[in-house]
Design an enzyme around this catalytic site. Sequence first.
Site, PDB file in Angstrom:
ATOM      1  N   CYS A  94       0.818  -1.230   0.000  1.00  0.00           N
ATOM      2  CA  CYS A  94       0.000   0.000   0.000  1.00  0.00           C
ATOM      3  C   CYS A  94       0.842   1.267   0.000  1.00  0.00           C
ATOM      4  O   CYS A  94       0.335   2.355  -0.280  1.00  0.00           O
ATOM      5  CB  CYS A  94      -0.948   0.010   1.193  1.00  0.00           C
ATOM      6  SG  CYS A  94      -2.055  -1.397   1.197  1.00  0.00           S
TER       7      CYS A  94
ATOM      8  N   HIS B  41      -3.594   6.959   3.166  1.00  0.00           N
ATOM      9  CA  HIS B  41      -3.936   5.728   2.447  1.00  0.00           C
ATOM     10  C   HIS B  41      -5.331   5.314   2.899  1.00  0.00           C
ATOM     11  O   HIS B  41      -5.619   5.251   4.098  1.00  0.00           O
ATOM     12  CB  HIS B  41      -2.907   4.642   2.781  1.00  0.00           C
ATOM     13  CG  HIS B  41      -3.357   3.267   2.391  1.00  0.00           C
ATOM     14  ND1 HIS B  41      -3.917   2.997   1.161  1.00  0.00           N
ATOM     15  CD2 HIS B  41      -3.348   2.094   3.076  1.00  0.00           C
ATOM     16  CE1 HIS B  41      -4.228   1.707   1.109  1.00  0.00           C
ATOM     17  NE2 HIS B  41      -3.893   1.140   2.244  1.00  0.00           N
TER      18      HIS B  41
ATOM     19  N   ASN C 130     -10.170  -0.183  -0.382  1.00  0.00           N
ATOM     20  CA  ASN C 130      -8.718  -0.063  -0.237  1.00  0.00           C
ATOM     21  C   ASN C 130      -8.077  -0.482  -1.565  1.00  0.00           C
ATOM     22  O   ASN C 130      -8.073  -1.656  -1.907  1.00  0.00           O
ATOM     23  CB  ASN C 130      -8.262  -0.973   0.916  1.00  0.00           C
ATOM     24  CG  ASN C 130      -6.756  -0.988   1.104  1.00  0.00           C
ATOM     25  OD1 ASN C 130      -6.015  -0.501   0.257  1.00  0.00           O
ATOM     26  ND2 ASN C 130      -6.309  -1.552   2.214  1.00  0.00           N
TER      27      ASN C 130
HETATM   28  N1  ACO Z   1     -18.760  -9.287   7.878  1.00  0.00           N
HETATM   29  C1  ACO Z   1     -19.262  -9.609   9.076  1.00  0.00           C
HETATM   30  N2  ACO Z   1     -18.516  -9.972  10.116  1.00  0.00           N
HETATM   31  C2  ACO Z   1     -17.188  -9.994   9.937  1.00  0.00           C
HETATM   32  C3  ACO Z   1     -16.580  -9.673   8.711  1.00  0.00           C
HETATM   33  C4  ACO Z   1     -17.439  -9.315   7.644  1.00  0.00           C
HETATM   34  N3  ACO Z   1     -16.956  -8.978   6.439  1.00  0.00           N
HETATM   35  N4  ACO Z   1     -15.242  -9.790   8.848  1.00  0.00           N
HETATM   36  C5  ACO Z   1     -14.999 -10.157  10.099  1.00  0.00           C
HETATM   37  N5  ACO Z   1     -16.180 -10.296  10.764  1.00  0.00           N
HETATM   38  C6  ACO Z   1     -16.386 -10.685  12.149  1.00  0.00           C
HETATM   39  C7  ACO Z   1     -15.237 -11.495  12.696  1.00  0.00           C
HETATM   40  O1  ACO Z   1     -15.375 -12.850  12.331  1.00  0.00           O
HETATM   41  C8  ACO Z   1     -15.392 -11.273  14.179  1.00  0.00           C
HETATM   42  O2  ACO Z   1     -16.420 -12.122  14.640  1.00  0.00           O
HETATM   43  P1  ACO Z   1     -16.269 -12.865  16.062  1.00  0.00           P
HETATM   44  O3  ACO Z   1     -16.182 -11.757  17.062  1.00  0.00           O
HETATM   45  O4  ACO Z   1     -17.512 -13.681  16.124  1.00  0.00           O
HETATM   46  O5  ACO Z   1     -15.011 -13.656  15.949  1.00  0.00           O
HETATM   47  C9  ACO Z   1     -15.902  -9.839  14.275  1.00  0.00           C
HETATM   48  O6  ACO Z   1     -16.427  -9.515  12.960  1.00  0.00           O
HETATM   49  C10 ACO Z   1     -14.844  -8.814  14.626  1.00  0.00           C
HETATM   50  O7  ACO Z   1     -13.685  -9.077  13.840  1.00  0.00           O
HETATM   51  P2  ACO Z   1     -12.414  -8.178  13.937  1.00  0.00           P
HETATM   52  O8  ACO Z   1     -11.332  -8.738  13.041  1.00  0.00           O
HETATM   53  O9  ACO Z   1     -12.075  -7.926  15.355  1.00  0.00           O
HETATM   54  O10 ACO Z   1     -12.948  -6.819  13.300  1.00  0.00           O
HETATM   55  P3  ACO Z   1     -12.249  -5.442  13.193  1.00  0.00           P
HETATM   56  O11 ACO Z   1     -13.047  -4.426  13.889  1.00  0.00           O
HETATM   57  O12 ACO Z   1     -10.765  -5.510  13.538  1.00  0.00           O
HETATM   58  O13 ACO Z   1     -12.325  -5.132  11.629  1.00  0.00           O
HETATM   59  C11 ACO Z   1     -10.919  -5.181   9.710  1.00  0.00           C
HETATM   60  C12 ACO Z   1     -11.696  -6.000  10.716  1.00  0.00           C
HETATM   61  C13 ACO Z   1     -11.893  -4.305   8.944  1.00  0.00           C
HETATM   62  C14 ACO Z   1     -10.190  -6.107   8.756  1.00  0.00           C
HETATM   63  C15 ACO Z   1      -9.889  -4.276  10.450  1.00  0.00           C
HETATM   64  O14 ACO Z   1      -9.145  -5.040  11.359  1.00  0.00           O
HETATM   65  C16 ACO Z   1      -8.932  -3.570   9.529  1.00  0.00           C
HETATM   66  O15 ACO Z   1      -9.308  -2.684   8.774  1.00  0.00           O
HETATM   67  N6  ACO Z   1      -7.646  -3.896   9.599  1.00  0.00           N
HETATM   68  C17 ACO Z   1      -6.629  -3.210   8.803  1.00  0.00           C
HETATM   69  C18 ACO Z   1      -6.680  -3.562   7.367  1.00  0.00           C
HETATM   70  C19 ACO Z   1      -5.682  -2.722   6.622  1.00  0.00           C
HETATM   71  O16 ACO Z   1      -5.554  -1.529   6.855  1.00  0.00           O
HETATM   72  N7  ACO Z   1      -4.899  -3.244   5.750  1.00  0.00           N
HETATM   73  C20 ACO Z   1      -3.911  -2.304   5.192  1.00  0.00           C
HETATM   74  C21 ACO Z   1      -3.010  -2.744   4.371  1.00  0.00           C
HETATM   75  S1  ACO Z   1      -3.581  -3.750   3.022  1.00  0.00           S
HETATM   76  C22 ACO Z   1      -2.161  -4.067   2.140  1.00  0.00           C
HETATM   77  O17 ACO Z   1      -1.107  -3.674   2.506  1.00  0.00           O
HETATM   78  C23 ACO Z   1      -2.244  -4.957   0.916  1.00  0.00           C
END
Ligand code: ACO
Length: 331
Positions: free
Chosen positions: A118, A258, A288
């Site tokens: 990214c 980003h 993203n």
């Molecule tokens: N729909 C519904 N529920 C979901 C989904 C979905 N799409 N995805 C995850 N959940 C659930 C999980 O299973 C979990 O359920 P559980 O509590 O029963 O286990 C719950 O939602 C919470 O999951 P978390 O992973 O804690 O959710 P979080 O609030 O952290 O959000 C996310 C997840 C959006 C991926 C976040 O962590 C994030 O944005 N991380 C950073 C991503 C990023 O910035 N990447 C950058 C670089 S990409 C690159 O370099 C190529």
Amino acid sequence: MIEKAIVHSRITGLGSAVPEQKLTNADLEQIVDTSDEWITARTGIKERRIARFDDSLTDYCTKAAQRAMEDAHVEPSEIDAILVGTISGDYRFPSTAIFIQSKLRAMNAFALDISATCSGWLYALFHADAMITAGKIRKALVLGAENLTRITDWEDRNTCVLFGDAAGAAVLEASNGEQGILSVDIGSNGDLAHLLYGRSENAGSPLIEESFHSRGNFLRMSGNEVFKHAVRTMLRASLKALKLADMKIDDIDWLFPHQANIRIVEAVAKRLRIPREQVFMNIHKYGNTSAASIPLALDDARREGKLKSGQTVLAVAFGGGFTWGSAVIRF
Ligand code: ACO
């Protein structure tokens, strides 16, 4: 008249291109167990563009580059270098930049890709700026482009809701005026590669079990961990770029983060003490788009009339590796 020394490089043109096909949160509800409400609240994304089977990243890049060159009033023959931040080119080799060179007929340029996830566009900007300020080249095309949906696991709801495809381009030229790249910095931490990665398509060999036809080649991410590191690192990188430019946050008209996740951006903006209305966001439209995210946002903001000549921008990115980059740019 003696030409004033080149003090920095300057963005003289911007352009972007995205696939036509939209994938909305409602569409995703048909693919994995998710909801528009969850995706919107957790990420800020409403829809994203995804490449069709016969679409090519080279084509978006070429369109974005042509638009940037038109904007800069620069001919392909004037371009000395083409740098593309990408991890998802159409071919393993040659590079995406090589195909763009041929399509544009920019035959006086050398062409290379930079793999920095990214942060790819800021990595490319850093290198192009260094070559220009060293007097090695005068004009460069600096692109960030991804087809990440090609390496997305469409059975993994944790990641498949996040990414979109796009290309963004800038023309960078030698400058001795007030406008330009006032600072640009990059960094990486290879100890944390295991938190966000994609294995090579044919990693392994026939002698290694599961090395072929395995689903292990898709993008894998520990979302929570990435989230925490992203906030801390984007804050640190922003402060570094400000320091290098000898500026304070009050000197900045716009933050161009980003577009990874609205909550990451809000946390960074809050810590930087920059008001929400000075933070440019288009994640709701594109998701993203990794390396394309910042040039796509700059081009969007310019076309919307928000980013104006004379304004100063802080751009900051973070991605797999981990990698990061930041820049202060006066338009
Ligand atoms: N729909 C519904 N529920 C979901 C989904 C979905 N799409 N995805 C995850 N959940 C659930 C999980 O299973 C979990 O359920 P559980 O509590 O029963 O286990 C719950 O939602 C919470 O999951 P978390 O992973 O804690 O959710 P979080 O609030 O952290 O959000 C996310 C997840 C959006 C991926 C976040 O962590 C994030 O944005 N991380 C950073 C991503 C990023 O910035 N990447 C950058 C670089 S990409 C690159 O370099 C190529």
